[in-house]
Design a protein around this motif. Structure first.
Motif: not given
Length: 370
Positions: A235-243, A258-275
């Motif tokens: 991140n150009s000299g700033a702390p790196e962003v971990g996803i 055919t049936t499917t089921a799925l769960v996925t997540t994401v977290r941005n460790t630099s700002n705490g955002g999560a989905i």
């Protein structure tokens, strides 16, 4: 005399090479292959306006690839794969990518021990879950049925500023460059793998690096997969962003259904955002050349993302004109909470975010492969 000795040495090298070549099976091939998709889409609210447009790379991406294998004997094979993704409407390489930006690797495959490949390649969110047939998007909706939504504050690096939430769970084919990947053979239905992407920062081995692991189990009509990926973006000299991403999924085939089921997540460790998201889908081949599919998805952001959430429903009808070519119609509807702005995956150019909490897409298209 010295020239005669030199020629004898050269000749001995060629003789040894020829003898080795004759002792190794000469079973090798290079294959040209590709996918092409195009159609017309109606978007109910794209940047505040209705839009009818030519759109391509939706049901499947537009790909041109070259892959090869060489039998080295003893169950060992050399392999490579070079894949370009392009925009059919203009014929240009996909913006922001190199000529083989979709996939580019070389490696060795052992019938007994698995494979080791090096280059720019998919991580296990794609390999274990999407290619594991646990994501409804493979059969229902394609790009429009991957994950996006009202979550721009998640700020995934590398995505356009107006769509930093696009493909937040990496299952639309995100790759890790400068990586090495191991994939095991199937052992009693189980497969596993691991990937490491080198950051290339002098004096800091882990900076800018990536790790991914995945596992699958397949037993007849049933299959399931799990994956974890962490990518550190410089991140150009700033702390790196971990996803960080993780996901689990499963599928089951009841004859032609055919049936499917799925769960996925994401977290941005630099700002705490999560989905997090959960989805269920099904497709039914009700005639040899006709298939219908449907999928429901729910996505939810955390407090950093204003607790935004979205419901999305997708339906498709496909007709196979041949083994290679099909035509299809699809409809996608997303509804968010009040105060949020809907964004269906793939509506990105230049900023396809709805001006309100709902967005609908209707599409007629054609896809062929070679």
């Amino acid at each position: 005399m010295k020239y005669l000795a030199l020629w004898c040495a050269v000749l001995s090298v060629f003789v040894a090479a020829e003898a080795r070549a004759q002792s190794v099976p000469a079973d090798s091939s290079v294959t040209l292959y590709g996918l092409i998709d195009a159609g017309v889409s109606y978007v109910s609210n794209e940047g505040g306006n209705k839009n009818v447009k030519f759109d391509d790379g939706i049901f499947t991406p537009n790909l041109l690839g070259f892959k090869g294998t060489e039998d080295l004997g003893g169950g060992l094979h050399a392999v490579f794969d070079l894949v370009d993704q392009f925009t059919l409407g203009t014929g240009s390489i996909l913006s922001g990518e190199g000529i083989f930006g979709r996939n580019a690797y070389v490696g060795l495959v052992s019938d007994r021990y698995g494979s080791v490949t090096l280059g720019n390649q998919y991580d296990f969110m794609t390999d274990s879950l999407f290619f594991g047939h646990d994501d409804a998007a493979m059969e229902v909706g394609g790009l429009y049925n991957f994950r996006a939504g009202p979550f721009s504050k998640i700020a995934i690096p590398g995505n356009p500023p107006f769509a930093q939430q696009f493909d937040w769970d990496r299952m639309a084919g995100a790759t890790v460059d400068s990586s090495i990947k191991y994939q095991s053979p199937s052992i009693g239905g189980f497969r596993f793998g691991a990937l490491y992407g080198f950051g290339g920062v002098p004096g800091s081995f882990g900076s800018g690096s990536s790790v991914s692991v995945g596992a699958n189990y397949d037993n007849g009509p049933f299959g399931m997969g799990a994956a974890y990926t962490e990518v550190k973006y410089l991140n150009s000299g700033a702390p790196e962003v971990g996803i960080r991403n993780w996901g689990v999924g499963a599928h089951y085939r009841f004859g032609d259904i055919t049936t499917t089921a799925l769960v996925t997540t994401v977290r941005n460790t630099s700002n705490g955002g999560a989905i997090a998201e959960g989805e269920v889908g099904a497709s039914w081949l009700f005639q040899p050349d006709w298939q219908i599919g449907a999928d429901y998805m729910y996505m939810k952001g955390d407090a950093y993302l204003n607790n935004n959430h979205a419901h999305q429903v997708t339906a498709t009808l496909d007709h196979n004109l041949s083994k290679r070519t099909l035509v299809y119609v699809e409809g996608v509807y997303q509804r968010t909470n009040e105060g949020a702005q809907a964004l269906i995956s793939g509506v990105l150019d230049p900023d396809g975010t709805s001006s309100g909490p709902s967005q609908f897409i209707g599409r007629v298209g054609m896809q062929t492969r070679f």
